[in-house]
Design a protein around this motif. Structure first.
Motif, PDB file in Angstrom:
ATOM      1  N   VAL A  72       0.837  -1.205   0.000  1.00  0.00           N
ATOM      2  CA  VAL A  72       0.000   0.000   0.000  1.00  0.00           C
ATOM      3  C   VAL A  72       0.869   1.251   0.000  1.00  0.00           C
ATOM      4  CG1 VAL A  72      -1.638   1.330   1.396  1.00  0.00           C
ATOM      5  CG2 VAL A  72      -2.019  -1.096   1.011  1.00  0.00           C
ATOM      6  N   ALA A  73       1.939   1.253   0.778  1.00  0.00           N
ATOM      7  CA  ALA A  73       2.846   2.401   0.816  1.00  0.00           C
ATOM      8  C   ALA A  73       3.503   2.617  -0.545  1.00  0.00           C
ATOM      9  CB  ALA A  73       3.897   2.211   1.895  1.00  0.00           C
ATOM     10  N   LEU A  74       3.923   1.541  -1.193  1.00  0.00           N
ATOM     11  CA  LEU A  74       4.538   1.644  -2.514  1.00  0.00           C
ATOM     12  C   LEU A  74       3.542   2.176  -3.543  1.00  0.00           C
ATOM     13  CD1 LEU A  74       7.042   1.078  -4.232  1.00  0.00           C
ATOM     14  CD2 LEU A  74       6.137  -1.204  -4.628  1.00  0.00           C
ATOM     15  N   ILE A  75       2.325   1.701  -3.512  1.00  0.00           N
ATOM     16  CA  ILE A  75       1.289   2.184  -4.435  1.00  0.00           C
ATOM     17  C   ILE A  75       0.992   3.659  -4.182  1.00  0.00           C
ATOM     18  CG2 ILE A  75      -1.160   1.978  -5.019  1.00  0.00           C
ATOM     19  CD1 ILE A  75      -0.830  -1.061  -4.667  1.00  0.00           C
ATOM     20  N   ALA A  76       0.948   4.062  -2.900  1.00  0.00           N
ATOM     21  CA  ALA A  76       0.671   5.466  -2.571  1.00  0.00           C
ATOM     22  C   ALA A  76       1.782   6.374  -3.079  1.00  0.00           C
ATOM     23  CB  ALA A  76       0.503   5.633  -1.067  1.00  0.00           C
ATOM     24  N   THR A  86       3.860   5.788  -5.554  1.00  0.00           N
ATOM     25  CA  THR A  86       3.791   5.773  -7.016  1.00  0.00           C
ATOM     26  C   THR A  86       2.661   6.660  -7.520  1.00  0.00           C
ATOM     27  OG1 THR A  86       4.656   3.522  -7.005  1.00  0.00           O
ATOM     28  CG2 THR A  86       3.584   4.264  -9.027  1.00  0.00           C
ATOM     29  N   ALA A  87       1.510   6.589  -6.882  1.00  0.00           N
ATOM     30  CA  ALA A  87       0.371   7.417  -7.296  1.00  0.00           C
ATOM     31  C   ALA A  87       0.681   8.895  -7.103  1.00  0.00           C
ATOM     32  CB  ALA A  87      -0.876   7.026  -6.505  1.00  0.00           C
ATOM     33  N   LEU A  88       1.312   9.250  -5.993  1.00  0.00           N
ATOM     34  CA  LEU A  88       1.684  10.648  -5.779  1.00  0.00           C
ATOM     35  C   LEU A  88       2.677  11.129  -6.831  1.00  0.00           C
ATOM     36  CD1 LEU A  88       1.963  10.822  -1.892  1.00  0.00           C
ATOM     37  CD2 LEU A  88       0.231  11.878  -3.348  1.00  0.00           C
ATOM     38  N   GLY A  89       3.601  10.277  -7.219  1.00  0.00           N
ATOM     39  CA  GLY A  89       4.545  10.625  -8.279  1.00  0.00           C
ATOM     40  C   GLY A  89       3.859  10.843  -9.611  1.00  0.00           C
ATOM     41  N   LEU A  90       2.900   9.992  -9.928  1.00  0.00           N
ATOM     42  CA  LEU A  90       2.152  10.158 -11.173  1.00  0.00           C
ATOM     43  C   LEU A  90       1.318  11.440 -11.164  1.00  0.00           C
ATOM     44  CD1 LEU A  90       0.973   6.498 -11.806  1.00  0.00           C
ATOM     45  CD2 LEU A  90       2.626   7.799 -13.138  1.00  0.00           C
TER      46      LEU A  90
END
Length: 148
Positions: free
Chosen positions: A29-33, A35-39
């Motif tokens: 979940v932390a990795l997805i969060a 990544t989403a913030l970077g996008l």
């Protein structure tokens, strides 16, 4: 009764693995969060740059039109006023002008820069002043030299 009696050490081995799947889920979940913030940040930067490019394109178009109008024998200040009015409509605080520096005419279009862009002191490769004229902070310009 159970056929296989449990040893006291088997309980310790089972408890060691109980929380491992929860840690894996939290890391995912932390990795997805992140990544989403970077996008999202990338999309915002792209939209801001597209808007700034659109403003520069309009300014270059207006400067070219001013230069074309000044080459016509009958036009002059009226064409400059007309294009300055268009610049004010198309660009934030836009203004078009014509100057004559050392025998070279130049069409200059200035406008207020976007607030999100870096300050001029933060830019590594600073552009030269706008046609020999220092602009106020937060302004951008396009200068097009032409011969009359």
């Amino acid at each position: 009764m159970s056929r296989h009696p449990r040893s006291p050490h088997s309980r310790c081995r089972e408890s060691r693995w109980v929380g491992s799947s929860l840690i894996e889920v939290m890391l995912a979940v932390a990795l997805i969060a992140v990544t989403a913030l970077g996008l999202i940040a990338g999309q915002l930067w792209t939209a801001r740059e597209a808007r700034a490019m659109s403003l520069r394109e309009h300014a270059a178009w207006i400067a070219d039109s001013v230069a074309e109008a000044m080459c016509a024998p009958t036009s002059g200040d009226s064409a400059t006023r007309q294009w300055s009015a268009r610049a004010a409509k198309l660009l934030p605080h836009g203004e078009a002008s014509v100057s004559d520096i050392a025998g070279v005419s130049a069409a200059r279009v200035t406008w207020a820069s976007l607030r999100d862009l870096p300050h001029s002191d933060d830019v590594i490769d600073k552009p030269a002043p706008c046609g020999g004229v220092d602009l106020p902070v937060g302004s951008s310009c396009v200068v097009l030299a032409f011969a009359q």
